[in-house]
Scaffold this motif. Structure first.
Motif, PDB file in Angstrom:
ATOM      1  N   GLU A 265       0.831  -1.204   0.000  1.00  0.00           N
ATOM      2  CA  GLU A 265       0.000   0.000   0.000  1.00  0.00           C
ATOM      3  C   GLU A 265       0.863   1.251   0.000  1.00  0.00           C
ATOM      4  O   GLU A 265       0.484   2.274  -0.579  1.00  0.00           O
ATOM      5  CB  GLU A 265      -0.933  -0.017   1.205  1.00  0.00           C
ATOM      6  CG  GLU A 265      -2.036  -1.059   1.081  1.00  0.00           C
ATOM      7  CD  GLU A 265      -2.940  -1.118   2.303  1.00  0.00           C
ATOM      8  OE1 GLU A 265      -2.515  -0.590   3.367  1.00  0.00           O
ATOM      9  OE2 GLU A 265      -4.041  -1.685   2.208  1.00  0.00           O
ATOM     10  N   TRP A 287      -5.219   6.925   3.474  1.00  0.00           N
ATOM     11  CA  TRP A 287      -5.392   5.763   2.598  1.00  0.00           C
ATOM     12  C   TRP A 287      -6.733   5.090   2.815  1.00  0.00           C
ATOM     13  O   TRP A 287      -7.358   4.602   1.860  1.00  0.00           O
ATOM     14  CB  TRP A 287      -4.253   4.780   2.831  1.00  0.00           C
ATOM     15  CG  TRP A 287      -4.326   3.580   1.945  1.00  0.00           C
ATOM     16  CD1 TRP A 287      -4.701   2.318   2.284  1.00  0.00           C
ATOM     17  CD2 TRP A 287      -4.049   3.542   0.537  1.00  0.00           C
ATOM     18  NE1 TRP A 287      -4.668   1.495   1.197  1.00  0.00           N
ATOM     19  CE2 TRP A 287      -4.266   2.214   0.106  1.00  0.00           C
ATOM     20  CE3 TRP A 287      -3.628   4.482  -0.385  1.00  0.00           C
ATOM     21  CZ2 TRP A 287      -4.079   1.826  -1.209  1.00  0.00           C
ATOM     22  CZ3 TRP A 287      -3.448   4.090  -1.700  1.00  0.00           C
ATOM     23  CH2 TRP A 287      -3.667   2.770  -2.096  1.00  0.00           C
ATOM     24  N   ASN A 288      -7.222   5.038   4.053  1.00  0.00           N
ATOM     25  CA  ASN A 288      -8.507   4.379   4.290  1.00  0.00           C
ATOM     26  C   ASN A 288      -9.657   5.136   3.625  1.00  0.00           C
ATOM     27  O   ASN A 288     -10.686   4.541   3.292  1.00  0.00           O
ATOM     28  CB  ASN A 288      -8.766   4.216   5.791  1.00  0.00           C
ATOM     29  CG  ASN A 288      -8.801   5.553   6.510  1.00  0.00           C
ATOM     30  OD1 ASN A 288      -8.253   6.540   6.028  1.00  0.00           O
ATOM     31  ND2 ASN A 288      -9.434   5.602   7.663  1.00  0.00           N
ATOM     32  N   CYS A 291      -9.683   4.114  -0.051  1.00  0.00           N
ATOM     33  CA  CYS A 291     -10.220   2.762  -0.244  1.00  0.00           C
ATOM     34  C   CYS A 291     -11.734   2.702  -0.138  1.00  0.00           C
ATOM     35  O   CYS A 291     -12.312   1.622  -0.254  1.00  0.00           O
ATOM     36  CB  CYS A 291      -9.587   1.799   0.756  1.00  0.00           C
ATOM     37  SG  CYS A 291      -7.828   1.509   0.458  1.00  0.00           S
ATOM     38  N   LYS A 302      -8.873  -0.885  -3.458  1.00  0.00           N
ATOM     39  CA  LYS A 302      -9.162  -2.017  -2.592  1.00  0.00           C
ATOM     40  C   LYS A 302      -8.307  -1.925  -1.327  1.00  0.00           C
ATOM     41  O   LYS A 302      -7.103  -1.692  -1.396  1.00  0.00           O
ATOM     42  CB  LYS A 302      -8.855  -3.336  -3.303  1.00  0.00           C
ATOM     43  CG  LYS A 302      -9.749  -3.624  -4.490  1.00  0.00           C
ATOM     44  CD  LYS A 302     -11.155  -3.933  -4.055  1.00  0.00           C
ATOM     45  CE  LYS A 302     -11.950  -4.459  -5.249  1.00  0.00           C
ATOM     46  NZ  LYS A 302     -13.218  -3.843  -5.423  1.00  0.00           N
ATOM     47  N   ASN A 303      -8.940  -2.133  -0.188  1.00  0.00           N
ATOM     48  CA  ASN A 303      -8.189  -2.328   1.048  1.00  0.00           C
ATOM     49  C   ASN A 303      -7.599  -3.739   0.988  1.00  0.00           C
ATOM     50  O   ASN A 303      -8.332  -4.727   0.987  1.00  0.00           O
ATOM     51  CB  ASN A 303      -9.113  -2.176   2.254  1.00  0.00           C
ATOM     52  CG  ASN A 303      -8.384  -2.314   3.572  1.00  0.00           C
ATOM     53  OD1 ASN A 303      -7.719  -3.312   3.833  1.00  0.00           O
ATOM     54  ND2 ASN A 303      -8.503  -1.294   4.406  1.00  0.00           N
ATOM     55  N   ASP A 471     -16.021  -5.254   4.585  1.00  0.00           N
ATOM     56  CA  ASP A 471     -15.595  -3.863   4.747  1.00  0.00           C
ATOM     57  C   ASP A 471     -16.547  -3.153   5.703  1.00  0.00           C
ATOM     58  O   ASP A 471     -17.725  -3.523   5.836  1.00  0.00           O
ATOM     59  CB  ASP A 471     -15.599  -3.173   3.380  1.00  0.00           C
ATOM     60  CG  ASP A 471     -14.846  -1.851   3.406  1.00  0.00           C
ATOM     61  OD1 ASP A 471     -14.184  -1.561   4.425  1.00  0.00           O
ATOM     62  OD2 ASP A 471     -14.926  -1.105   2.418  1.00  0.00           O
TER      63      ASP A 471
END
Length: 639
Positions: A265, A287-288, A291, A302-303, A471
């Motif tokens: 990542e 980053w979250n 995602c 995609k995580n 998720d």
């Protein structure tokens, strides 16, 4: 399956066994055409198709390239062409010939010793195209049978083992027996881990360093793009379509260590924000957030941790639904099946890959629901067939055994014993059972396993559905439909997306990072610090550009400030016309571009020129969108 078969090869315990990773010398080039045609005729292919294949193979001609020039032509006598889409299928038929020869050699003798665990399912080898992995007992007599099969296969097909590239692996085989086997088949003595079918193969846990090949491959791909002039929209598309696909095959097999996921990542992050260079402070959004789905304010990345679990869930789903595959048959032979899948304890007889998969049972269990048919294949206590979850979470096994049931009771047996209704004393002791109606068994229908999606719907399993279910839920942002729409221009949409998040590096944000703020002014009008609210479109320069663009695209009643635009995008009446959406995104992009040019270069454009360039850029990008089919329904475009 290969991981299951090499369990214990690093330990001196268990029954002696051998594994041969056989490389076929010039596999595609050495195939005897007569053998292939005979195999096709033996399998009953239509004579017309066989004649087509014969004609395709026998009319091949070759020439030799000397110093860059082709010389002469000569007729081919054997081999199938690499790169031809049909060749892998033809080679599969050829390798099926080896399987038949090997089984015939085994049937002719009584002393062949199968690899441990392989006798029940009659497994002797794994083969994918020309990657051949053969498994036998650790004795010379069994290896002699393999040697005979390889010899007969070579005589008939023209394919022979490459001794310099073929490996043999021993599991608890005495040294004297090893030497005898190596004399029989003089292969190299191999050592784990090795690379098989593109991924590391090892009987013991992989180290983080074993994932280095994958990480290097991702970095190499980024390095190839590093010097290219890519917009943020282009980089986003490359991350989604290329970088996040490179490790997909690995993630379907292994549960990745968190450190490897974080490093991958980090590569994606640095490529998106700084063109592949690791520069601190370049990331503008967490980053979250990236995602999250686009309709929730993210970029649709995609995580990797959740994606890894969803891919592994596919393998576990195969076990639960008893999918008819070789690996599932092997796993079921280890006494893992749908009746006791959730409670069986891991053992060292399993491969480390399977043990890692089983560690995810608690994560996946809330989503696996059994729909009762005849009730014979559903575990009464551990499978989820009631809304309250597994009965074992409500009733302890002490009470279960006290009422005369056992650990392996099925739903059918349970319902028959209680006559289809909850016992009265159960409802007193566990009142939660009263709201859950017991199902009626239907003898004509088998039990089915379904996946519970996020909205509590029962659906067939799909990796995409599993990813969405695993998720965390995200709130939908109302402005997303005005940024990401059919036919959006990627570089414009990305800039508008950053502006909607208030993450463009305007001066009011940059000044917060400095203890001693410089004397900054808006580079367009020079009246005050630039900010999202000022730059779009309270600044006199930007206001004139925006007014000219609105006039040209026919958006007369459009908002004239950033707060007004955000209120409109987040309200119940966002812009519905396609030309209005792309006009807004293009204006934000071009004004931000002009602001940066004035800050970092000596270039300056008048308002009229900037507005003209915006409309010209909008027209060129619109034509490009139409040309490449980005607009599914062109009639939606309103001019």
């Amino acid at each position: 399956m290969a991981h299951e078969l090499v369990v214990g090869y690093h330990l001196n315990i268990g029954k002696p066994r051998c594994a041969f990773k056989i490389d076929l010398r010039k596999a595609y080039d050495m195939v005897d055409w007569r053998f292939l045609i005979t195999m096709m005729e033996g399998f009953g292919f239509h004579p017309v198709l066989v004649s087509w294949i014969r004609e395709m193979l026998s009319t091949t001609t070759y020439s030799v390239v000397v110093n860059g020039e082709s010389w002469g032509h000569f007729q081919g006598k054997r081999g199938i062409r690499q790169g031809d889409p049909l060749s892998p299928y033809l080679f599969t038929l050829i390798m099926e010939g080896f399987a038949m020869i090997f089984k015939q050699c085994i049937a002719e003798v009584s002393y062949f010793d199968h690899h441990p665990g392989c006798a029940d399912i009659d497994l002797t080898h794994l083969c994918f195209a020309d990657d051949l992995f053969v498994f036998t007992g650790g004795d010379v007599a069994s290896v002699e049978v393999l040697k005979k099969a390889l010899y007969l296969f070579e005589k008939r097909s023209g394919l022979s083992p490459n001794l310099a590239k073929s490996d043999v692996f021993f599991g608890n085989v005495p040294d004297s027996e090893k030497n005898a086997i190596l004399s029989c088949l003089p292969f190299r003595l191999g050592a784990f881990p090795i690379r098989y079918l593109g991924v590391p193969l090892s009987p013991s846990f992989l180290k983080v360093s074993d994932y280095g090949g994958l990480i290097a491959r991702v970095k190499q791909r980024v390095q190839n793009w590093k010097m290219k002039a890519l917009s943020f929209g282009g980089r986003r598309q490359l991350v989604i379509s290329v970088l996040q696909s490179l490790q997909l095959y690995w993630m379907a097999v292994f549960v990745f260590p968190s450190s490897v996921l974080h490093e991958l990542e980090g590569i994606f992050r640095s490529f998106l924000w700084s063109q592949g260079e690791t520069v601190q402070g370049k990331c503008r959004i967490a980053w979250n957030v990236l995602c999250c789905p686009r309709e929730c304010g993210g970029l649709g990345f995609k995580n990797l941790s959740i994606w890894n679990r969803a891919l592994i869930a596919k393998n576990m789903w195969d076990i639960l639904t008893s999918r008819p595959t070789l690996w599932v048959s092997w796993v079921r032979s280890l006494n893992i099946n749908s009746s006791n899948f959730w409670i069986i304890r891991k053992t060292n007889a399993w491969s480390w890959v399977l043990r890692k998969m089983m560690d995810l049972r608690n994560v996946l269990r809330p989503h696996v629901i059994s729909r009762i048919g005849d009730g014979r294949n559903t575990h009464a206590w551990e499978d989820t067939w009631l809304r309250c979850g597994p009965l074992s979470s409500v009733i302890s096994y002490r009470h279960i055994h006290g009422y005369g049931f056992n650990t392996s009771t099925t739903v059918r047996e349970f319902l028959d014993q209680i006559d289809g209704t909850w016992p009265a004393d159960w409802l007193v002791r566990w009142p939660i059972l009263e709201v859950h109606t017991l199902p009626v068994v239907v003898d004509e229908t088998s039990d089915t396993v379904l996946w519970q999606s996020r909205n509590n719907g029962m659906v067939d399993f799909a990796v995409s559905v599993a990813y969405e279910s695993l998720d965390v839920p995200h709130d939908i942002v109302p402005w997303a439909a005005s940024v990401w729409f059919t036919g959006h221009i990627p570089k414009h949409a990305f800039c508008l997306w950053l502006a909607c998040h208030h993450r463009l590096p305007t001066q009011d944000r940059l000044i917060l990072w400095k203890h001693d703020p410089p004397d900054w002014k808006c580079s367009l009008c020079g009246s005050c610090l630039d900010s999202h609210q000022h730059l779009f479109f309270e600044c006199t320069y930007a206001a004139l550009v925006w007014a000219k663009v609105r006039e040209t695209i026919g958006w007369i009643d459009g908002p004239q400030s950033w707060n007004g635009i955000m209120d409109m995008l987040s309200g119940h009446t966002p812009p519905r016309k396609f030309i209005h959406k792309i006009g807004l995104a293009a204006s934000v992009y071009m004004i931000w571009k002009e602001r940066n040019k004035r800050l970092f270069t000596s270039e300056r454009k008048p308002e009229s020129v900037c507005a003209r360039d915006t409309l010209e850029d909008l027209g060129v990008e619109l034509v490009t969108s139409l040309r490449y089919g980005w607009l599914v329904q062109s009639r939606k475009i309103e001019s």
